[in-house]
Design a protein around this motif. Structure first.
Motif, PDB file in Angstrom:
ATOM      1  N   LYS A 288      -6.713   1.657 -10.113  1.00  0.00           N
ATOM      2  CA  LYS A 288      -6.265   2.765  -9.270  1.00  0.00           C
ATOM      3  C   LYS A 288      -5.910   4.000 -10.093  1.00  0.00           C
ATOM      4  O   LYS A 288      -6.052   5.114  -9.610  1.00  0.00           O
ATOM      5  CB  LYS A 288      -5.072   2.326  -8.415  1.00  0.00           C
TER       6      LYS A 288
ATOM      7  N   LEU B 114     -10.916  -1.128  -2.189  1.00  0.00           N
ATOM      8  CA  LEU B 114     -10.328  -2.326  -1.590  1.00  0.00           C
ATOM      9  C   LEU B 114     -11.120  -3.566  -1.986  1.00  0.00           C
ATOM     10  O   LEU B 114     -10.549  -4.612  -2.296  1.00  0.00           O
ATOM     11  CB  LEU B 114     -10.318  -2.150  -0.072  1.00  0.00           C
TER      12      LEU B 114
ATOM     13  N   LEU C 244      -9.687  -6.799  -3.863  1.00  0.00           N
ATOM     14  CA  LEU C 244      -9.722  -8.157  -3.322  1.00  0.00           C
ATOM     15  C   LEU C 244     -10.481  -9.084  -4.250  1.00  0.00           C
ATOM     16  O   LEU C 244     -10.055 -10.216  -4.508  1.00  0.00           O
ATOM     17  CB  LEU C 244     -10.350  -8.144  -1.917  1.00  0.00           C
TER      18      LEU C 244
ATOM     19  N   ARG D 191      11.468 -21.901  -0.539  1.00  0.00           N
ATOM     20  CA  ARG D 191      11.432 -21.184   0.730  1.00  0.00           C
ATOM     21  C   ARG D 191      11.144 -22.111   1.883  1.00  0.00           C
ATOM     22  O   ARG D 191      10.120 -22.707   1.939  1.00  0.00           O
ATOM     23  CB  ARG D 191      10.372 -20.105   0.677  1.00  0.00           C
TER      24      ARG D 191
ATOM     25  N   THR E 277      -2.064  -4.341   2.548  1.00  0.00           N
ATOM     26  CA  THR E 277      -3.178  -4.575   1.627  1.00  0.00           C
ATOM     27  C   THR E 277      -3.970  -3.299   1.390  1.00  0.00           C
ATOM     28  O   THR E 277      -4.324  -2.979   0.254  1.00  0.00           O
ATOM     29  CB  THR E 277      -4.108  -5.665   2.183  1.00  0.00           C
TER      30      THR E 277
ATOM     31  N   ARG F 211      -1.919  -0.814  -0.697  1.00  0.00           N
ATOM     32  CA  ARG F 211      -1.762  -1.244  -2.077  1.00  0.00           C
ATOM     33  C   ARG F 211      -3.087  -1.367  -2.811  1.00  0.00           C
ATOM     34  O   ARG F 211      -3.116  -1.429  -4.039  1.00  0.00           O
ATOM     35  CB  ARG F 211      -1.018  -2.586  -2.123  1.00  0.00           C
TER      36      ARG F 211
ATOM     37  N   TYR G 110       4.041  -0.500  -0.003  1.00  0.00           N
ATOM     38  CA  TYR G 110       4.532  -1.290  -1.133  1.00  0.00           C
ATOM     39  C   TYR G 110       5.823  -2.017  -0.774  1.00  0.00           C
ATOM     40  O   TYR G 110       6.020  -3.185  -1.102  1.00  0.00           O
ATOM     41  CB  TYR G 110       4.754  -0.398  -2.361  1.00  0.00           C
TER      42      TYR G 110
ATOM     43  N   GLY H 145       9.053 -10.563   1.280  1.00  0.00           N
ATOM     44  CA  GLY H 145       9.627 -11.578   0.406  1.00  0.00           C
ATOM     45  C   GLY H 145      11.126 -11.710   0.623  1.00  0.00           C
ATOM     46  O   GLY H 145      11.676 -12.812   0.653  1.00  0.00           O
TER      47      GLY H 145
ATOM     48  N   SER I  38      13.238 -14.940   2.045  1.00  0.00           N
ATOM     49  CA  SER I  38      14.117 -15.689   1.153  1.00  0.00           C
ATOM     50  C   SER I  38      15.539 -15.838   1.703  1.00  0.00           C
ATOM     51  O   SER I  38      16.382 -16.436   1.053  1.00  0.00           O
ATOM     52  CB  SER I  38      14.170 -15.017  -0.216  1.00  0.00           C
TER      53      SER I  38
END
Lengths: 241, 258
Positions: free
Chosen positions: A173, A212, A216, A241, B86, B89, B141, B148, B152
């Motif tokens: 990027k 993208l 991926l 978790r 997605t 980012r 982001y 997360g 958690s």
């Protein structure tokens, strides 16, 4: 909208071919910068762990400065600074001035930036290698290079790969920043195509899709690589978790 | 203090001080005294600060539902949220900025009711697109980070709250969100510094923030380094303020007592 898809054709008047050439330039810069970053990072990580106090402090200054300043400003500073220094050195030695090509400059500058992040990632991974293993290897009389190539590096690879994967994505990027210095990579070529044809959405979305796909594919590739690097590890506890 | 007084560190600090002094003395700094450039630079710093602060605020407000949808939402909310994160980012921010500015900027003039609306004088400028791109990027982001964080939060607490008959929004405001926010504060500090480092990209769409102001000085006076050193110092100070600010926020959080 429907008529503008023809503009993505590979041969002129379509701009697809131009975009692909620019994509190749982007990939070359990303791969080169990531490679240089890995070399700097490995040297930096070993220097930070095993080096003397002066080397350690110098490396800290390098990683802190690079991570605190915007990449764009670093690129400009290093780009002008490095060419200036190189040319002054060449003039002093009675050689003529040289012009560093955009690709080489981009690779070096982004490589220096990547090196700072790689140093921290690899340092963490090396420190996470159980010290008993390294001590055992030393006790068996393994020379330092063999300890690195047989014990430390293979063991830390699995730990470093998630961070390195992120770093590679940043590298792909960050190549877009070279557009601002006027280097013809994918983002700049996209803007040229878009402003010539006025089909802004078509081209920007097409370029976005290309980035993208790279993201991926790399995520998938790095996940496989990590599974391979961890092949000998004891089964990990999965998080609570 | 003792750590700073080791001989090699003193020498390194002297070298650094010498370098700074040399840059200050040998460089050309007279432009800092000219009122024309002073206002340019002050306005630039101010624009950088509010672009960053506002985009962090908007971005974080969007990131909370994005994270919540991915962590515990139904699939028809989780899938789009995940796709959004997605895409954001996975593409360069510069491309996103240009997409909004050139894309929307070329679309809007063709739509009559937008051109006649009250907002048109604002939409004709560049900064709304810069703010949009920066906010969406931060949201993308941080949405991932918040996912997360929400995941958690210990399950038992939420089950207990549900067993006590707490309504869902109260579970969110009293239990999930405060704990998620606490666990995420250090990450958020780092990400906010990254957001500061992303702001100079909006100079490419004619927003006159501090980086653009320094480029203007460089072009006007044909000097290469001094303005770059100056903005580098400004960014270092701003990054320091952000780090200190988040450190203060973290120190305010209640400590675990039992």
């Amino acid at each position: 909208m429907e008529s503008t898809f023809g503009l993505l054709a590979l041969s002129p008047p379509g701009w697809g071919g131009t975009l692909l050439i620019a994509l190749w330039a982007s990939i070359r810069i990303a791969v080169g910068a990531f490679g240089i970053g890995l070399v700097i990072g490995l040297a930096g990580a070993y220097g930070k762990i095993y080096g003397g106090p002066v080397l350690r402090d110098c490396l800290s200054v390098y990683t802190t400065m690079v991570r605190a300043l915007p990449e764009l400003i670093l690129i400009l500073l290093l780009y002008f600074g490095l060419t200036d220094l190189l040319n002054r050195a060449l003039m002093a030695l009675d050689f003529g001035r040289i012009q560093i090509s955009g690709v080489v400059a981009g690779i070096i500058v982004l490589g220096v930036v990547q090196g700072a992040y790689a140093t921290e990632i690899l340092r963490g991974a090396i420190l996470a290698v159980p010290s008993g293993q390294i001590e055992a290897a030393k006790a068996m009389g393994m020379p330092a290079r063999k300890v690195a190539s047989r014990i430390t590096l293979p063991t830390m690879l699995g730990l470093a790969l998630p961070g390195l994967s992120n770093l590679w994505l940043i590298a792909t990027k960050d190549t877009a920043l070279m557009a601002i210095v006027g280097f013809n990579e994918l983002t700049l070529a996209t803007r040229q195509a878009a402003s010539t044809t006025k089909a802004f959405f078509t081209f920007f979305i097409a370029a976005g899709l290309i980035y993208l796909v790279i993201t991926l594919l790399s995520t998938w590739g790095f996940a496989r690589l990590e599974r391979w690097a961890r092949r000998g590890d004891p089964p990990r506890q999965t998080g609570g978790r | 203090m003792k750590a700073l007084l080791q001989p090699h560190r003193i020498i390194m600090m002297l070298i650094a001080a010498g370098l700074v002094l040399w840059i200050c003395l040998a460089g050309r700094w007279d432009w800092l005294g000219e009122p024309k450039y002073q206002t340019l630079i002050l306005q630039g710093i101010w624009r950088t600060i509010w672009l960053m602060a506002l985009s962090v605020l908007i971005g974080f407000t969007l990131a909370v539902p994005l994270g919540l949808a991915q962590a515990s939402g139904p699939w028809y909310l989780a899938v789009p949220a995940r796709a959004f994160c997605t895409v954001i980012r996975g593409t360069p921010l510069l491309l996103q900025i240009w997409l909004w500015y050139y894309g929307l900027g070329s679309l809007f003039p063709g739509i009559p009711w937008i051109r006649e609306s009250e907002l048109w004088p604002i939409l004709r400028q560049a900064w709304p697109y810069a703010l949009l791109a920066l906010s969406l990027s931060y949201a993308g982001y941080e949405g991932e980070v918040m996912r997360g964080a929400f995941a958690s939060v210990p399950r038992g607490q939420i089950e207990a709250a549900r067993a006590m008959g707490m309504p869902r929004h109260k579970i969110l405001t009293r239990i999930s969100f405060p704990q998620a926010l606490q666990s995420v504060l250090p990450t958020l500090g780092g990400e906010t510094v990254l957001q500061l480092k992303a702001t100079p990209l909006v100079a490419t769409i004619t927003v006159l923030e501090i980086y653009a102001a320094s480029s203007r000085v460089r072009q006007d006076l044909l000097i290469t380094y001094e303005p770059l050193f100056f903005v580098a110092a400004v960014y270092l100070v701003l990054a320091g303020v952000i780090v200190l600010g988040f450190g203060w926020l973290e120190s305010r959080r209640p400590r675990r007592t039992a």
